[in-house]
Motif scaffolding. Structure first.
Motif, mmCIF file in Angstrom:
data_model
loop_
_atom_site.group_PDB
_atom_site.id
_atom_site.type_symbol
_atom_site.label_atom_id
_atom_site.label_comp_id
_atom_site.label_asym_id
_atom_site.label_seq_id
_atom_site.Cartn_x
_atom_site.Cartn_y
_atom_site.Cartn_z
ATOM 1 N N ALA A 177 76.954 60.469 56.938
ATOM 2 C CA ALA A 177 76.824 61.174 55.650
ATOM 3 C C ALA A 177 78.171 61.596 55.074
ATOM 4 C CB ALA A 177 75.933 62.399 55.823
ATOM 5 N N GLN A 178 79.248 61.282 55.770
ATOM 6 C CA GLN A 178 80.585 61.686 55.325
ATOM 7 C C GLN A 178 81.373 60.473 54.818
ATOM 8 O OE1 GLN A 178 82.699 64.196 58.183
ATOM 9 N NE2 GLN A 178 80.778 64.322 59.319
ATOM 10 N N VAL A 179 82.161 60.691 53.784
ATOM 11 C CA VAL A 179 83.069 59.650 53.295
ATOM 12 C C VAL A 179 84.427 59.904 53.944
ATOM 13 C CG1 VAL A 179 84.224 58.655 51.289
ATOM 14 C CG2 VAL A 179 81.829 59.369 51.131
ATOM 15 N N HIS A 180 84.810 58.997 54.837
ATOM 16 C CA HIS A 180 86.086 59.117 55.546
ATOM 17 C C HIS A 180 87.241 58.740 54.622
ATOM 18 C CE1 HIS A 180 88.311 58.052 59.567
ATOM 19 N NE2 HIS A 180 89.038 58.801 58.789
ATOM 20 N N ALA A 181 87.017 57.726 53.795
ATOM 21 C CA ALA A 181 88.041 57.290 52.836
ATOM 22 C C ALA A 181 87.353 56.611 51.663
ATOM 23 C CB ALA A 181 89.025 56.321 53.498
ATOM 24 N N ARG A 182 87.990 56.678 50.510
ATOM 25 C CA ARG A 182 87.482 56.011 49.306
ATOM 26 C C ARG A 182 88.591 55.112 48.777
ATOM 27 N NH1 ARG A 182 84.405 59.766 46.105
ATOM 28 N NH2 ARG A 182 82.712 58.807 47.260
ATOM 29 N N LEU A 183 88.285 53.824 48.654
ATOM 30 C CA LEU A 183 89.226 52.844 48.124
ATOM 31 C C LEU A 183 88.639 52.310 46.832
ATOM 32 C CD1 LEU A 183 89.115 52.626 51.441
ATOM 33 C CD2 LEU A 183 90.936 51.045 51.000
ATOM 34 N N GLN A 184 89.364 52.468 45.742
ATOM 35 C CA GLN A 184 88.831 52.155 44.421
ATOM 36 C C GLN A 184 89.783 51.261 43.651
ATOM 37 O OE1 GLN A 184 86.882 55.367 42.211
ATOM 38 N NE2 GLN A 184 88.432 55.063 40.648
ATOM 39 N N LEU A 185 89.216 50.278 42.960
ATOM 40 C CA LEU A 185 89.981 49.384 42.100
ATOM 41 C C LEU A 185 89.510 49.554 40.670
ATOM 42 C CD1 LEU A 185 89.833 46.085 44.190
ATOM 43 C CD2 LEU A 185 91.684 47.750 44.119
ATOM 44 N N SER A 186 90.439 49.529 39.747
ATOM 45 C CA SER A 186 90.116 49.565 38.321
ATOM 46 C C SER A 186 90.650 48.302 37.680
ATOM 47 C CB SER A 186 90.755 50.785 37.649
ATOM 48 O OG SER A 186 90.200 51.970 38.157
ATOM 49 N N GLY A 187 89.807 47.670 36.881
ATOM 50 C CA GLY A 187 90.196 46.450 36.195
ATOM 51 C C GLY A 187 90.812 46.756 34.847
ATOM 52 N N LYS A 188 90.980 45.714 34.076
ATOM 53 C CA LYS A 188 91.554 45.860 32.748
ATOM 54 C C LYS A 188 90.433 46.000 31.733
ATOM 55 C CE LYS A 188 95.555 43.191 34.040
ATOM 56 N NZ LYS A 188 96.345 42.014 33.852
ATOM 57 N N GLY A 189 90.666 46.831 30.740
ATOM 58 C CA GLY A 189 89.681 47.011 29.691
ATOM 59 C C GLY A 189 90.259 47.851 28.579
ATOM 60 N N LEU A 190 89.755 47.655 27.375
ATOM 61 C CA LEU A 190 90.274 48.370 26.226
ATOM 62 C C LEU A 190 89.780 49.815 26.204
ATOM 63 C CD1 LEU A 190 92.006 48.168 23.738
ATOM 64 C CD2 LEU A 190 90.020 47.352 22.479
ATOM 65 N N LEU A 191 88.480 50.006 26.211
ATOM 66 C CA LEU A 191 87.937 51.361 26.157
ATOM 67 C C LEU A 191 87.553 51.878 27.532
ATOM 68 C CD1 LEU A 191 85.746 51.083 22.960
ATOM 69 C CD2 LEU A 191 88.022 52.063 23.187
ATOM 70 N N ARG A 192 86.737 51.106 28.240
ATOM 71 C CA ARG A 192 86.316 51.509 29.577
ATOM 72 C C ARG A 192 86.752 50.449 30.567
ATOM 73 N NH1 ARG A 192 80.165 53.221 29.774
ATOM 74 N NH2 ARG A 192 80.425 51.741 31.440
ATOM 75 N N ARG A 193 87.600 50.844 31.481
ATOM 76 C CA ARG A 193 88.056 49.913 32.501
ATOM 77 C C ARG A 193 86.994 49.817 33.588
ATOM 78 N NH1 ARG A 193 94.130 51.464 33.885
ATOM 79 N NH2 ARG A 193 92.994 52.333 35.606
ATOM 80 N N PRO A 194 86.590 48.595 33.968
ATOM 81 C CA PRO A 194 85.618 48.467 35.048
ATOM 82 C C PRO A 194 86.205 49.014 36.343
ATOM 83 C CG PRO A 194 86.533 46.327 34.478
ATOM 84 C CD PRO A 194 87.054 47.313 33.469
ATOM 85 N N THR A 195 85.396 49.748 37.072
ATOM 86 C CA THR A 195 85.842 50.379 38.309
ATOM 87 C C THR A 195 84.820 50.108 39.398
ATOM 88 O OG1 THR A 195 86.927 52.127 37.055
ATOM 89 C CG2 THR A 195 86.497 52.577 39.359
ATOM 90 N N ALA A 196 85.300 49.743 40.576
ATOM 91 C CA ALA A 196 84.442 49.519 41.732
ATOM 92 C C ALA A 196 85.265 49.783 42.982
ATOM 93 C CB ALA A 196 83.886 48.103 41.739
ATOM 94 N N GLY A 197 84.590 50.014 44.085
ATOM 95 C CA GLY A 197 85.327 50.285 45.311
ATOM 96 C C GLY A 197 84.440 50.321 46.536
ATOM 97 N N ILE A 198 85.020 50.812 47.591
ATOM 98 C CA ILE A 198 84.364 50.902 48.891
ATOM 99 C C ILE A 198 84.560 52.313 49.429
ATOM 100 C CG2 ILE A 198 84.474 50.149 51.318
ATOM 101 C CD1 ILE A 198 83.430 47.897 49.674
ATOM 102 N N ASP A 199 83.465 52.922 49.862
ATOM 103 C CA ASP A 199 83.564 54.146 50.647
ATOM 104 C C ASP A 199 83.507 53.742 52.107
ATOM 105 O OD1 ASP A 199 83.682 55.923 48.535
ATOM 106 O OD2 ASP A 199 81.544 56.400 48.578
#
Length: 109
Positions: free
Chosen positions: A48-70
């Motif tokens: 139930a705990q997040v030890h680390a969060r790794l997140q990537l953000s893509g390119k975008g004009l208004l909203r940059r797509p974001t996804a990652g791994i907990d």
């Protein structure tokens, strides 16, 4: 990347390079072993705990797509999309959760 109190920002030219670096770092963190359970107002096991969060953000004009791994405290990886409002993604149907992160960013979801 957030791991404990450490926060690190890195830039990459290619999405494949960023996903590979994310995978490598996530595996390093998982190799540290499970975290201990926490007991406060209620009990939180390693799963139930997040030890680390790794997140990537893509390119975008208004909203940059974001996804990652907990990286969960029990060593499992949970892919997600979104920055502030995260949505957990179902990794079934993908070889690895990292493939799902790459696909999510490629499609700008």
């Amino acid at each position: 990347m957030r791991h404990g109190s450490e926060v690190e920002h890195r830039g990459f030219e290619e999405l494949g390079e960023a996903v590979a670096a994310m995978r490598e770092r996530a595996l390093e963190i998982r190799a540290e072993g499970p975290v201990k359970s926490i007991s406060s107002l209620r009990d939180f096991g390693p799963e139930a705990q997040v030890h680390a969060r790794l997140q990537l953000s893509g390119k975008g004009l208004l909203r940059r797509p974001t996804a990652g791994i907990d990286v969960r405290g029990d060593g499992t990886f949970m892919p997600y999309r979104g920055g502030v409002r995260r949505e957990e993604l179902d990794p079934s149907g993908h070889e690895t959760p990292f493939d799902l992160v790459r696909e999510t960013l490629e499609h700008g979801s």
